[in-house]
Write a protein that holds these residues in place. Structure first.
Motif, PDB file in Angstrom:
ATOM      1  N   THR A 140       0.954  -1.372  -0.037  1.00 29.38           N
ATOM      2  CA  THR A 140      -0.136   0.134   0.103  1.00 29.38           C
ATOM      3  C   THR A 140       1.028   1.113  -0.093  1.00 29.38           C
ATOM      4  OG1 THR A 140      -1.533  -1.138   1.256  1.00 29.38           O
ATOM      5  CG2 THR A 140      -1.841   1.015   1.349  1.00 29.38           C
ATOM      6  N   THR A 141       0.305   2.149  -0.783  1.00 32.00           N
ATOM      7  CA  THR A 141       1.347   3.579  -0.602  1.00 32.00           C
ATOM      8  C   THR A 141       0.351   4.752  -0.271  1.00 32.00           C
ATOM      9  OG1 THR A 141       0.774   4.076  -3.112  1.00 32.00           O
ATOM     10  CG2 THR A 141       2.775   2.811  -2.648  1.00 32.00           C
ATOM     11  N   LEU A 142       0.965   5.539   0.485  1.00 34.36           N
ATOM     12  CA  LEU A 142       0.159   6.574   0.863  1.00 34.36           C
ATOM     13  C   LEU A 142       0.998   7.877   0.343  1.00 34.36           C
ATOM     14  CD1 LEU A 142      -0.531   5.554   4.909  1.00 34.36           C
ATOM     15  CD2 LEU A 142      -2.070   5.656   2.745  1.00 34.36           C
ATOM     16  N   PRO A 143       0.281   9.002  -0.166  1.00 33.37           N
ATOM     17  CA  PRO A 143       1.040  10.175  -0.220  1.00 33.37           C
ATOM     18  C   PRO A 143       1.360  10.843   0.942  1.00 33.37           C
ATOM     19  CG  PRO A 143      -1.348  10.361  -1.014  1.00 33.37           C
ATOM     20  CD  PRO A 143      -1.260   8.981  -0.332  1.00 33.37           C
ATOM     21  N   VAL A 144       2.606  11.416   0.827  1.00 34.90           N
ATOM     22  CA  VAL A 144       3.314  12.227   1.578  1.00 34.90           C
ATOM     23  C   VAL A 144       2.570  13.462   1.918  1.00 34.90           C
ATOM     24  CG1 VAL A 144       5.318  13.401   2.518  1.00 34.90           C
ATOM     25  CG2 VAL A 144       5.472  11.030   1.410  1.00 34.90           C
ATOM     26  N   ALA A 145       2.139  13.972   0.904  1.00 40.08           N
ATOM     27  CA  ALA A 145       1.437  15.295   0.994  1.00 40.08           C
ATOM     28  C   ALA A 145       0.170  15.179   2.182  1.00 40.08           C
ATOM     29  CB  ALA A 145       0.836  15.823  -0.379  1.00 40.08           C
ATOM     30  N   ALA A 183       1.104  -3.440   5.350  1.00 37.29           N
ATOM     31  CA  ALA A 183      -0.229  -2.998   5.703  1.00 37.29           C
ATOM     32  C   ALA A 183      -1.328  -4.173   5.820  1.00 37.29           C
ATOM     33  CB  ALA A 183      -0.713  -1.914   4.646  1.00 37.29           C
ATOM     34  N   HIS A 184      -2.195  -3.769   6.796  1.00 39.12           N
ATOM     35  CA  HIS A 184      -3.285  -4.769   6.995  1.00 39.12           C
ATOM     36  C   HIS A 184      -4.108  -4.800   5.656  1.00 39.12           C
ATOM     37  CE1 HIS A 184      -6.818  -6.636   8.922  1.00 39.12           C
ATOM     38  NE2 HIS A 184      -6.178  -6.907   9.569  1.00 39.12           N
ATOM     39  N   PRO A 185      -4.483  -5.967   5.174  1.00 39.54           N
ATOM     40  CA  PRO A 185      -5.352  -6.099   3.980  1.00 39.54           C
ATOM     41  C   PRO A 185      -6.692  -5.174   3.906  1.00 39.54           C
ATOM     42  CG  PRO A 185      -4.801  -8.353   4.768  1.00 39.54           C
ATOM     43  CD  PRO A 185      -4.447  -7.285   5.993  1.00 39.54           C
ATOM     44  N   THR A 186      -7.445  -4.897   5.092  1.00 35.97           N
ATOM     45  CA  THR A 186      -8.499  -4.368   5.076  1.00 35.97           C
ATOM     46  C   THR A 186      -8.106  -2.689   4.677  1.00 35.97           C
ATOM     47  OG1 THR A 186      -8.460  -3.839   7.213  1.00 35.97           O
ATOM     48  CG2 THR A 186      -9.960  -5.757   6.435  1.00 35.97           C
ATOM     49  N   LEU A 187      -7.019  -2.437   5.233  1.00 35.90           N
ATOM     50  CA  LEU A 187      -6.592  -0.914   5.173  1.00 35.90           C
ATOM     51  C   LEU A 187      -6.166  -0.574   3.627  1.00 35.90           C
ATOM     52  CD1 LEU A 187      -6.092   1.589   6.627  1.00 35.90           C
ATOM     53  CD2 LEU A 187      -3.763   1.182   7.108  1.00 35.90           C
ATOM     54  N   SER A 188      -5.427  -1.593   3.158  1.00 40.05           N
ATOM     55  CA  SER A 188      -5.064  -1.492   1.598  1.00 40.05           C
ATOM     56  C   SER A 188      -5.999  -1.420   0.751  1.00 40.05           C
ATOM     57  CB  SER A 188      -4.232  -2.620   1.153  1.00 40.05           C
ATOM     58  OG  SER A 188      -4.598  -3.742   1.573  1.00 40.05           O
ATOM     59  N   MET A 189      -7.227  -1.592   0.897  1.00 40.10           N
ATOM     60  CA  MET A 189      -8.400  -1.454   0.090  1.00 40.10           C
ATOM     61  C   MET A 189      -8.844   0.098   0.040  1.00 40.10           C
ATOM     62  SD  MET A 189     -10.890  -4.678   0.031  1.00 40.10           S
ATOM     63  CE  MET A 189     -10.530  -5.376   1.798  1.00 40.10           C
ATOM     64  N   GLU A 190      -8.637   0.614   1.401  1.00 38.26           N
ATOM     65  CA  GLU A 190      -9.007   2.097   1.714  1.00 38.26           C
ATOM     66  C   GLU A 190      -8.105   2.980   1.206  1.00 38.26           C
ATOM     67  OE1 GLU A 190      -9.525   2.190   6.197  1.00 38.26           O
ATOM     68  OE2 GLU A 190     -11.040   0.601   5.723  1.00 38.26           O
ATOM     69  N   THR A 191      -6.708   2.718   1.101  1.00 37.57           N
ATOM     70  CA  THR A 191      -5.661   3.698   0.900  1.00 37.57           C
ATOM     71  C   THR A 191      -5.037   3.482  -0.511  1.00 37.57           C
ATOM     72  OG1 THR A 191      -4.162   2.243   1.938  1.00 37.57           O
ATOM     73  CG2 THR A 191      -5.140   3.890   3.092  1.00 37.57           C
ATOM     74  N   ASP A 192      -5.409   2.471  -1.344  1.00 37.32           N
ATOM     75  CA  ASP A 192      -4.690   2.589  -2.655  1.00 37.32           C
ATOM     76  C   ASP A 192      -5.079   3.388  -3.595  1.00 37.32           C
ATOM     77  OD1 ASP A 192      -2.863   0.389  -2.314  1.00 37.32           O
ATOM     78  OD2 ASP A 192      -4.033  -1.292  -2.656  1.00 37.32           O
TER      79      ASP A 192
END
Length: 164
Positions: free
Chosen positions: A3-8, A155-164
């Motif tokens: 999963t990636t999260l933008p720094v901004a 990352a937890h699998p449920t979180l990766s669906m929310e943040t991809d």
């Protein structure tokens, strides 16, 4: 896929996930965490010239970002404590063994060098193990080489669906 999260987004209020990223459970602790990118692969060739040139170039080329309130759950906090105490314990045990064996074993024995070397290896292993207890390592995240995104390896699998 990580999963990636933008720094901004992480710098904005409410941009940090409200739950532990590894376990997707409510955070019990929020800590400032310094995330770093890996040095460019070509910089590892500098090790042939010596460790110091590599360290200088890797430090200059590395991107850094501090997230002021990264969420950690109780399991992550306990993991950090176990790694830190285990590493310190191994290092202290190795140190005591190096001093004890080098002082008590006869220098003419062929086994002395082997035992002291193994004790020193335990000391180094403890230091390396303790170095894995940093908050950025526990978060299992690295900054991308361009410094724009945070890559979450665990990352937890449920979180990766929310943040991809």
């Amino acid at each position: 896929m990580p999963t990636t999260l933008p720094v901004a987004a992480l710098r904005q209020p409410g941009g940090v996930p409200p739950v532990c990223v590894r376990h997707a459970i409510p955070a019990t602790r929020r800590k400032p965490v310094l995330f770093r990118s890996t040095p460019p692969t070509w910089s590892f060739l500098l090790i042939l010239l010596g460790v110091l040139p590599f360290v200088i170039v890797a430090t200059i080329m590395q991107k850094r970002v501090t997230v002021p309130n990264w969420p950690f759950c109780r399991a992550c906090t306990h993991l950090r404590i176990r790694r830190l105490l285990g590493g310190i314990g191994m290092a202290v045990l190795g140190f005591i063994a190096v001093i004890g064996f080098s002082a008590t074993m006869p220098p003419s024995s062929s086994l002395t060098a082997v035992v002291v070397t193994l004790s020193f290896a335990v000391l180094l292993a403890g230091v390396v193990f303790a170095s894995t207890s940093g908050w950025a390592t526990i978060a299992a995240a690295k900054l991308t080489s361009d410094g724009t995104s945070l890559r979450l390896r665990k990352a937890h699998p449920t979180l990766s669906m929310e943040t991809d």
